[in-house]
Motif scaffolding. Sequence first.
Motif, PDB file in Angstrom:
ATOM      1  N   MET A   1       0.841  -1.184   0.000  1.00  0.00           N
ATOM      2  CA  MET A   1       0.000   0.000   0.000  1.00  0.00           C
ATOM      3  C   MET A   1       0.884   1.244   0.000  1.00  0.00           C
ATOM      4  O   MET A   1       1.796   1.371   0.812  1.00  0.00           O
ATOM      5  CB  MET A   1      -0.883   0.002   1.256  1.00  0.00           C
ATOM      6  N   ILE A   2       0.605   2.122  -0.908  1.00  0.00           N
ATOM      7  CA  ILE A   2       1.300   3.402  -1.005  1.00  0.00           C
ATOM      8  C   ILE A   2       0.223   4.480  -1.045  1.00  0.00           C
ATOM      9  O   ILE A   2      -0.625   4.483  -1.943  1.00  0.00           O
ATOM     10  CB  ILE A   2       2.187   3.478  -2.261  1.00  0.00           C
ATOM     11  N   GLU A   3       0.242   5.406  -0.046  1.00  0.00           N
ATOM     12  CA  GLU A   3      -0.826   6.399  -0.018  1.00  0.00           C
ATOM     13  C   GLU A   3      -0.391   7.664   0.704  1.00  0.00           C
ATOM     14  O   GLU A   3       0.609   7.692   1.421  1.00  0.00           O
ATOM     15  CB  GLU A   3      -2.081   5.823   0.638  1.00  0.00           C
ATOM     16  N   LYS A   4      -1.192   8.715   0.520  1.00  0.00           N
ATOM     17  CA  LYS A   4      -0.965   9.972   1.229  1.00  0.00           C
ATOM     18  C   LYS A   4      -1.331   9.820   2.701  1.00  0.00           C
ATOM     19  O   LYS A   4      -2.155   8.993   3.077  1.00  0.00           O
ATOM     20  CB  LYS A   4      -1.816  11.087   0.618  1.00  0.00           C
ATOM     21  N   ASN A   5      -0.728  10.688   3.520  1.00  0.00           N
ATOM     22  CA  ASN A   5      -1.158  10.805   4.913  1.00  0.00           C
ATOM     23  C   ASN A   5      -2.392  11.689   5.001  1.00  0.00           C
ATOM     24  O   ASN A   5      -2.788  12.342   4.032  1.00  0.00           O
ATOM     25  CB  ASN A   5      -0.031  11.412   5.761  1.00  0.00           C
ATOM     26  N   VAL A  18       7.470   9.794  -2.199  1.00  0.00           N
ATOM     27  CA  VAL A  18       8.321   9.958  -3.380  1.00  0.00           C
ATOM     28  C   VAL A  18       9.222   8.724  -3.447  1.00  0.00           C
ATOM     29  O   VAL A  18      10.107   8.556  -2.610  1.00  0.00           O
ATOM     30  CB  VAL A  18       9.155  11.254  -3.287  1.00  0.00           C
ATOM     31  N   ILE A  19       8.986   7.891  -4.431  1.00  0.00           N
ATOM     32  CA  ILE A  19       9.651   6.587  -4.521  1.00  0.00           C
ATOM     33  C   ILE A  19      10.304   6.466  -5.877  1.00  0.00           C
ATOM     34  O   ILE A  19       9.639   6.572  -6.918  1.00  0.00           O
ATOM     35  CB  ILE A  19       8.644   5.439  -4.309  1.00  0.00           C
ATOM     36  N   ASP A  20      11.618   6.245  -5.903  1.00  0.00           N
ATOM     37  CA  ASP A  20      12.311   6.090  -7.183  1.00  0.00           C
ATOM     38  C   ASP A  20      11.745   4.897  -7.944  1.00  0.00           C
ATOM     39  O   ASP A  20      11.356   3.876  -7.356  1.00  0.00           O
ATOM     40  CB  ASP A  20      13.816   5.896  -6.946  1.00  0.00           C
ATOM     41  N   ALA A  29       3.536  -4.435   2.025  1.00  0.00           N
ATOM     42  CA  ALA A  29       4.212  -3.368   2.776  1.00  0.00           C
ATOM     43  C   ALA A  29       3.364  -2.104   2.710  1.00  0.00           C
ATOM     44  O   ALA A  29       2.477  -1.971   1.867  1.00  0.00           O
ATOM     45  CB  ALA A  29       5.603  -3.105   2.199  1.00  0.00           C
ATOM     46  N   ALA A  30       3.662  -1.150   3.615  1.00  0.00           N
ATOM     47  CA  ALA A  30       2.945   0.125   3.629  1.00  0.00           C
ATOM     48  C   ALA A  30       3.942   1.269   3.624  1.00  0.00           C
ATOM     49  O   ALA A  30       4.857   1.305   4.457  1.00  0.00           O
ATOM     50  CB  ALA A  30       2.048   0.229   4.858  1.00  0.00           C
ATOM     51  N   VAL A  31       3.769   2.190   2.682  1.00  0.00           N
ATOM     52  CA  VAL A  31       4.564   3.419   2.615  1.00  0.00           C
ATOM     53  C   VAL A  31       3.559   4.561   2.551  1.00  0.00           C
ATOM     54  O   VAL A  31       2.792   4.675   1.596  1.00  0.00           O
ATOM     55  CB  VAL A  31       5.503   3.428   1.401  1.00  0.00           C
ATOM     56  N   ILE A  32       3.586   5.412   3.598  1.00  0.00           N
ATOM     57  CA  ILE A  32       2.503   6.383   3.771  1.00  0.00           C
ATOM     58  C   ILE A  32       3.093   7.765   4.046  1.00  0.00           C
ATOM     59  O   ILE A  32       3.980   7.917   4.888  1.00  0.00           O
ATOM     60  CB  ILE A  32       1.583   5.973   4.941  1.00  0.00           C
ATOM     61  N   ALA A  47       6.681  -4.645   6.007  1.00  0.00           N
ATOM     62  CA  ALA A  47       7.425  -3.443   6.416  1.00  0.00           C
ATOM     63  C   ALA A  47       6.487  -2.236   6.370  1.00  0.00           C
ATOM     64  O   ALA A  47       5.585  -2.162   5.530  1.00  0.00           O
ATOM     65  CB  ALA A  47       8.625  -3.212   5.506  1.00  0.00           C
ATOM     66  N   VAL A  48       6.725  -1.285   7.276  1.00  0.00           N
ATOM     67  CA  VAL A  48       5.904  -0.077   7.346  1.00  0.00           C
ATOM     68  C   VAL A  48       6.818   1.136   7.429  1.00  0.00           C
ATOM     69  O   VAL A  48       7.660   1.226   8.328  1.00  0.00           O
ATOM     70  CB  VAL A  48       4.973  -0.105   8.579  1.00  0.00           C
ATOM     71  N   VAL A  49       6.647   2.065   6.491  1.00  0.00           N
ATOM     72  CA  VAL A  49       7.367   3.338   6.508  1.00  0.00           C
ATOM     73  C   VAL A  49       6.281   4.408   6.517  1.00  0.00           C
ATOM     74  O   VAL A  49       5.670   4.701   5.493  1.00  0.00           O
ATOM     75  CB  VAL A  49       8.296   3.491   5.285  1.00  0.00           C
ATOM     76  N   ARG A  50       6.056   5.004   7.699  1.00  0.00           N
ATOM     77  CA  ARG A  50       4.841   5.804   7.890  1.00  0.00           C
ATOM     78  C   ARG A  50       5.194   7.229   8.269  1.00  0.00           C
ATOM     79  O   ARG A  50       5.428   7.549   9.421  1.00  0.00           O
ATOM     80  CB  ARG A  50       3.960   5.132   8.944  1.00  0.00           C
ATOM     81  N   GLY A  51       5.174   8.101   7.256  1.00  0.00           N
ATOM     82  CA  GLY A  51       5.490   9.511   7.442  1.00  0.00           C
ATOM     83  C   GLY A  51       4.256  10.357   7.635  1.00  0.00           C
ATOM     84  O   GLY A  51       4.036  11.330   6.894  1.00  0.00           O
TER      85      GLY A  51
END
Length: 205
Positions: A1-5, A18-20, A29-32, A47-51
Amino acid sequence: MIEKNVVTDFCSEASEPVIDASTYVHPLAAVIGNVILGKNIMVSPTAVVRGDEGQPLHVGDDSNIQDGVVIHALETEMNGKPVAKNLYQVDGRSYGAYVGCRVSLAHQVQIHGPAVVLDDTFVGMKSLVFKSFVGKGCVIEPGSIVMGVTVADGRYVPAGSVIRTQEDADALPEIGADYPFRAMNPGVVHVNTALAKGYMVKQGN
């Protein structure tokens, strides 16, 4: 999952990660939010990268975020004003959490900002880095806690250690020629960058 906060009183903007294009994020995985992922990064399942609280979160080229890793940070803003105590400066920019290039974050590691882990460092399984600055070329062996300290370049943290005072951090041993894990990180980086490339090819990118 890739999404806005979402927008809150501690995060005034909704940011898209912003992902190359060469970085692989597994579907489980989650990138937020306000996250910057460099080139050739493998983001493994769960994995979770939560900004969405402390931000931005940065991970540099050729690093790896293995299964169950969490990268998160304490709030870096409140009512539109920066919370300076929860920010680290790297190369003139402020970050909630910063991970450099060719860094390995092994299974179930937690990097909780404010935190910095610089280039060519290996963070072993189930370790925590919190309110700390870890230098280049370090090894944090599995099951360790690094909290509230600065770790100099080229040091290692023995497995299971709890490093909570600067005195303890300054006493950490240097990585010498006889250190058994000295050459481990380049191999881990090689494996994971190859996996990232392979999975990107598999999905047609």
